[in-house]
Scaffold this active site. Sequence first.
Site, PDB file in Angstrom:
ATOM      1  CB  ALA A 239      -0.920  -0.014   1.216  1.00  0.00           C
ATOM      2  N   GLY A 241       0.285   1.288  -3.346  1.00  0.00           N
ATOM      3  CA  GLY A 241       0.203   0.492  -4.553  1.00  0.00           C
ATOM      4  C   GLY A 241       0.981   0.950  -5.763  1.00  0.00           C
ATOM      5  N   GLY A 242       1.783   1.995  -5.659  1.00  0.00           N
ATOM      6  CA  GLY A 242       2.517   2.463  -6.828  1.00  0.00           C
ATOM      7  C   GLY A 242       3.415   1.407  -7.432  1.00  0.00           C
ATOM      8  CG  ASP A 258       0.156  -2.927   3.446  1.00  0.00           C
ATOM      9  OD1 ASP A 258       1.154  -2.333   2.989  1.00  0.00           O
ATOM     10  OD2 ASP A 258      -0.414  -2.573   4.490  1.00  0.00           O
ATOM     11  CG  ASP A 299       8.781   1.215  -0.087  1.00  0.00           C
ATOM     12  OD1 ASP A 299       9.499   1.627   0.842  1.00  0.00           O
ATOM     13  OD2 ASP A 299       8.145   1.989  -0.828  1.00  0.00           O
ATOM     14  CB  CYS A 352      10.588   6.807   1.529  1.00  0.00           C
ATOM     15  SG  CYS A 352       9.349   6.367   2.763  1.00  0.00           S
TER      16      CYS A 352
END
Length: 419
Positions: A239, A241-242, A258, A299, A352
């Site tokens: 999530a 979702g990119g 997720d 991620d 990130c």
Amino acid sequence: MAATARMGALWLLGQVLAEGRLLSELTGSAQHLKLDPAERARAQRLALETLRGLEKADRVLKPYLRKMPPLAVRNVLRLATVELCQGGDAHGVVNDAVDYVRRGKRTGAYGGMVNAVLRKVAVEGAAKWAELRVPHLPKWLRQPLAEAWGGDAVAAMEAVHFAGAPLDLTVKQDAASWAERLGGEALPSGSVRLTAPGQVSALPGFDSGDWWVQDAAAAMPVRGLGDVLGRAVLDMCAAPGGKTLQLAAGGAQVTALDISEGRLARVHENLTRTGLEAEVVAADALEYDGGPFDAIVLDAPCSATGTIRRHPDLPLVQRGEAIGGLIELQAAMIDRALALLKPGGRLIYCTCSLLPDEGECQVDEALVRHDGLRVLPEAFDLPGVAPEWRSAEGGLRLRPDYWAARGGMDGFYMACLTR
């Protein structure tokens, strides 16, 4: 009284600064949805601009305040000051601020003070604003970043944070054509960048699902897998979702995993809008027992310190206390991902975050824990990747001050692992 964008912005500011909530948690709330889409977008823009300029606004206001008013009044002053100092119409800004304060049961007595202060700001504020420094990150974050990247780099990041973020799109095909159609720029990495997009859902290609919003830095990890056509790929923390959409658009057999069913609703919405397919699974990644997979994208949950140019509320809400637990979770997720990976398969680990403990250090430690594990630096021999982005252990370190003249990028770390 009908809700307005300024009222919506003040509600958002109150939730962030008084309740410690992140804007990302608020934009789908009932209160926020009282506004029509255009006003909702403007409210969010006003709130973001105020949060970015909070330090400057407070410094402009300080000489005019004999004592600090309640937070609700202070937020009205801050919002109005940011608008005034950035060229807003003085008459409309001041009148709306005074009217809003006077209507409040707890703030009504401050109407005269707000009027007097903002009339002075309207005359003198812009010149003072221009003289003030770019707002600094809070000490809990600025210090470790300076230790990692140096003071000059941190100052450059802060300048990009203050400038705000353009809108990046990942397109299914032909980025150059979509950039021309949308009046944007095709970035070297393949994303499309828009500097003044307006309401996203009104842009050509949104309803038809030809693209999705995704920062250029966030789009790079999946590209490190190369051709994914027909391959079984796990998006381990999927999530919103990119990366799932990137993988599905590339023809992969995607499992989008997720832990949050609520966040996975966004994945379902994005898959439906774009006409792409993936198996969506709500489960704890540490307990998930699918696969084995040809490739995995992890991620991992992190401090999100690389996203401050888009989320200026983050350093105001967080204080860094949770980072130790996140680092432990990231290591556990790397170990679990490797257990779900086919021999010779590729694991993309990314966060990130601007903190090496959540990036470079995680990979260094994983190499020690797992015999035969190695990094594939060549995975990121991609268009647009600059030599200075390469990190010593073989990954990529992206920072907000990279591509600064273009509007920067999210801070991101990524590495491709195999064994």
